[in-house]
Write a protein that holds these residues in place. Sequence first.
Motif, mmCIF file in Angstrom:
data_model
loop_
_atom_site.group_PDB
_atom_site.id
_atom_site.type_symbol
_atom_site.label_atom_id
_atom_site.label_comp_id
_atom_site.label_asym_id
_atom_site.label_seq_id
_atom_site.Cartn_x
_atom_site.Cartn_y
_atom_site.Cartn_z
ATOM 1 N N THR A 11 41.050 30.147 8.014
ATOM 2 C CA THR A 11 40.943 28.699 7.867
ATOM 3 C C THR A 11 42.047 28.227 6.917
ATOM 4 O O THR A 11 42.689 29.044 6.245
ATOM 5 C CB THR A 11 39.577 28.316 7.291
ATOM 6 O OG1 THR A 11 39.502 28.764 5.923
ATOM 7 C CG2 THR A 11 38.443 28.944 8.096
ATOM 8 N N GLY A 15 39.660 31.124 4.555
ATOM 9 C CA GLY A 15 38.389 31.694 4.963
ATOM 10 C C GLY A 15 38.583 32.654 6.123
ATOM 11 O O GLY A 15 39.289 32.329 7.089
ATOM 12 N N ASN A 17 36.779 34.689 9.087
ATOM 13 C CA ASN A 17 35.550 34.779 9.882
ATOM 14 C C ASN A 17 35.750 35.767 11.018
ATOM 15 O O ASN A 17 36.161 35.393 12.116
ATOM 16 C CB ASN A 17 35.166 33.402 10.420
ATOM 17 C CG ASN A 17 34.866 32.413 9.305
ATOM 18 O OD1 ASN A 17 34.016 32.666 8.463
ATOM 19 N ND2 ASN A 17 35.590 31.306 9.273
ATOM 20 N N TYR A 19 33.249 37.641 12.228
ATOM 21 C CA TYR A 19 32.040 37.525 13.052
ATOM 22 C C TYR A 19 31.526 36.089 12.989
ATOM 23 O O TYR A 19 31.717 35.390 11.991
ATOM 24 C CB TYR A 19 30.960 38.483 12.539
ATOM 25 C CG TYR A 19 31.384 39.935 12.576
ATOM 26 C CD1 TYR A 19 31.296 40.668 13.749
ATOM 27 C CD2 TYR A 19 31.899 40.562 11.446
ATOM 28 C CE1 TYR A 19 31.696 42.008 13.792
ATOM 29 C CE2 TYR A 19 32.306 41.891 11.477
ATOM 30 C CZ TYR A 19 32.201 42.608 12.647
ATOM 31 O OH TYR A 19 32.600 43.926 12.692
ATOM 32 N N HIS A 20 30.867 35.667 14.053
ATOM 33 C CA HIS A 20 30.306 34.318 14.134
ATOM 34 C C HIS A 20 28.827 34.414 14.508
ATOM 35 O O HIS A 20 28.419 35.320 15.218
ATOM 36 C CB HIS A 20 31.049 33.490 15.188
ATOM 37 C CG HIS A 20 32.392 33.032 14.754
ATOM 38 N ND1 HIS A 20 32.768 31.706 14.752
ATOM 39 C CD2 HIS A 20 33.472 33.716 14.286
ATOM 40 C CE1 HIS A 20 34.020 31.608 14.325
ATOM 41 N NE2 HIS A 20 34.456 32.811 14.046
ATOM 42 N N VAL A 35 28.488 26.242 13.405
ATOM 43 C CA VAL A 35 27.795 27.521 13.496
ATOM 44 C C VAL A 35 26.470 27.355 14.224
ATOM 45 O O VAL A 35 26.073 28.184 15.048
ATOM 46 C CB VAL A 35 27.574 28.123 12.090
ATOM 47 C CG1 VAL A 35 26.754 29.419 12.174
ATOM 48 C CG2 VAL A 35 28.914 28.412 11.423
ATOM 49 N N ALA A 71 35.630 35.875 2.512
ATOM 50 C CA ALA A 71 34.913 36.398 3.682
ATOM 51 C C ALA A 71 33.408 36.343 3.451
ATOM 52 O O ALA A 71 32.931 36.629 2.350
ATOM 53 C CB ALA A 71 35.339 37.836 3.971
ATOM 54 N N ASN A 73 31.318 33.593 4.127
ATOM 55 C CA ASN A 73 30.715 32.297 3.784
ATOM 56 C C ASN A 73 29.677 31.856 4.810
ATOM 57 O O ASN A 73 28.715 31.172 4.468
ATOM 58 C CB ASN A 73 31.805 31.225 3.661
ATOM 59 C CG ASN A 73 32.664 31.426 2.426
ATOM 60 O OD1 ASN A 73 32.236 32.070 1.469
ATOM 61 N ND2 ASN A 73 33.872 30.895 2.437
ATOM 62 N N TYR A 74 29.869 32.233 6.088
ATOM 63 C CA TYR A 74 28.959 31.792 7.136
ATOM 64 C C TYR A 74 28.247 32.940 7.846
ATOM 65 O O TYR A 74 27.077 32.831 8.188
ATOM 66 C CB TYR A 74 29.701 30.919 8.150
ATOM 67 C CG TYR A 74 30.260 29.655 7.549
ATOM 68 C CD1 TYR A 74 29.500 28.896 6.662
ATOM 69 C CD2 TYR A 74 31.553 29.233 7.830
ATOM 70 C CE1 TYR A 74 30.020 27.752 6.083
ATOM 71 C CE2 TYR A 74 32.074 28.080 7.256
ATOM 72 C CZ TYR A 74 31.294 27.341 6.380
ATOM 73 O OH TYR A 74 31.806 26.209 5.816
ATOM 74 N N PRO A 77 29.858 39.680 6.846
ATOM 75 C CA PRO A 77 30.844 40.559 7.488
ATOM 76 C C PRO A 77 30.383 42.004 7.612
ATOM 77 O O PRO A 77 31.027 42.800 8.301
ATOM 78 C CB PRO A 77 32.061 40.448 6.559
ATOM 79 C CG PRO A 77 31.500 40.085 5.230
ATOM 80 C CD PRO A 77 30.311 39.216 5.522
#
Length: 300
Positions: A11, A15, A17, A19-20, A35, A71, A73-74, A77
């Motif tokens: 990002t 950031g 990401n 994995y989602h 998300v 890494a 945050n959402y 990992p």
Amino acid sequence: MYLIKSKTILTPQNGLNVYHGITDPLLVNHMPPSVRREEEQHPGDIGMKKDAPELLHMSIRKRGGRGMIQAGNYADPYNSLEAVYKLMRRCLAVISASDYGIAITTRRELILRDLDILSEIATRTRCVVEIPFPSPIESTLRRMEGIPERADGEFYVEARKNMIRSLRKWDIPVIMDIGPILPEINDRPDEILSLLDFAAESGVKHILTGGLRTRLTQLEKKEFYTRLKERFPEQYYHFLDTFGMAGELIPRRADELAHMISDYTAAFSLETDETKIREFKRKYENQTEGEQLSFDFSLS
């Protein structure tokens, strides 16, 4: 599992990401709309960018300069897919070789697999790990994080403590997030003091508390009360009688808790200011100026 095709991996705020998806069915789940939309399209599934290490290498080369990569945050990992595909491990190899730093948020002990690379990054630049730890009581921790009872007898409180001790043994800074502190769930003073005692004993210097206040959006509120009824049925109706369907949750005796935490953290020189802790996570230092960089994407 589903694959995500993408031309980017970082990002604008660095950031990462890999994995989602919603990797943890938390009692309080603060997730951005993007998300949640992805979760609606792939309910209960986790997406991954299988070429994440290569994308990260290209992104770093294009950006120039160096800094801290964030890494977890959402999506955690170190979820179950990482144990198989090792994408985060390979990304760490790129980060180390590029003289970037890394700040990781995770609940999972799998991170200890990568202590060799994490310690290397900590020596060359900076490595910081944020670990959520909202309760020292096994049953409360499991229910707050949606962890099912296991027949193998695995204890998640001890796993969380082992993560922190192991990281500190390698002089990797740890941020302990003991929030959200919720009324009638995990707001007992003895529980909070137990976590603070462990932090002080383990050499943890940064504690997040959520400010003793949890705000819920309309969607989060619906999800919270549904999960509260399922996981804490003994507290649910009393909770409703006391707070109604409130979108702002404040612990019982919040002022007393605030004073208790403030006195304790001052006595042991622990930082609880959220702004300062976020700055600490993003602060970049470089100790390797002038060294030749190399890459190994096959690291296993």
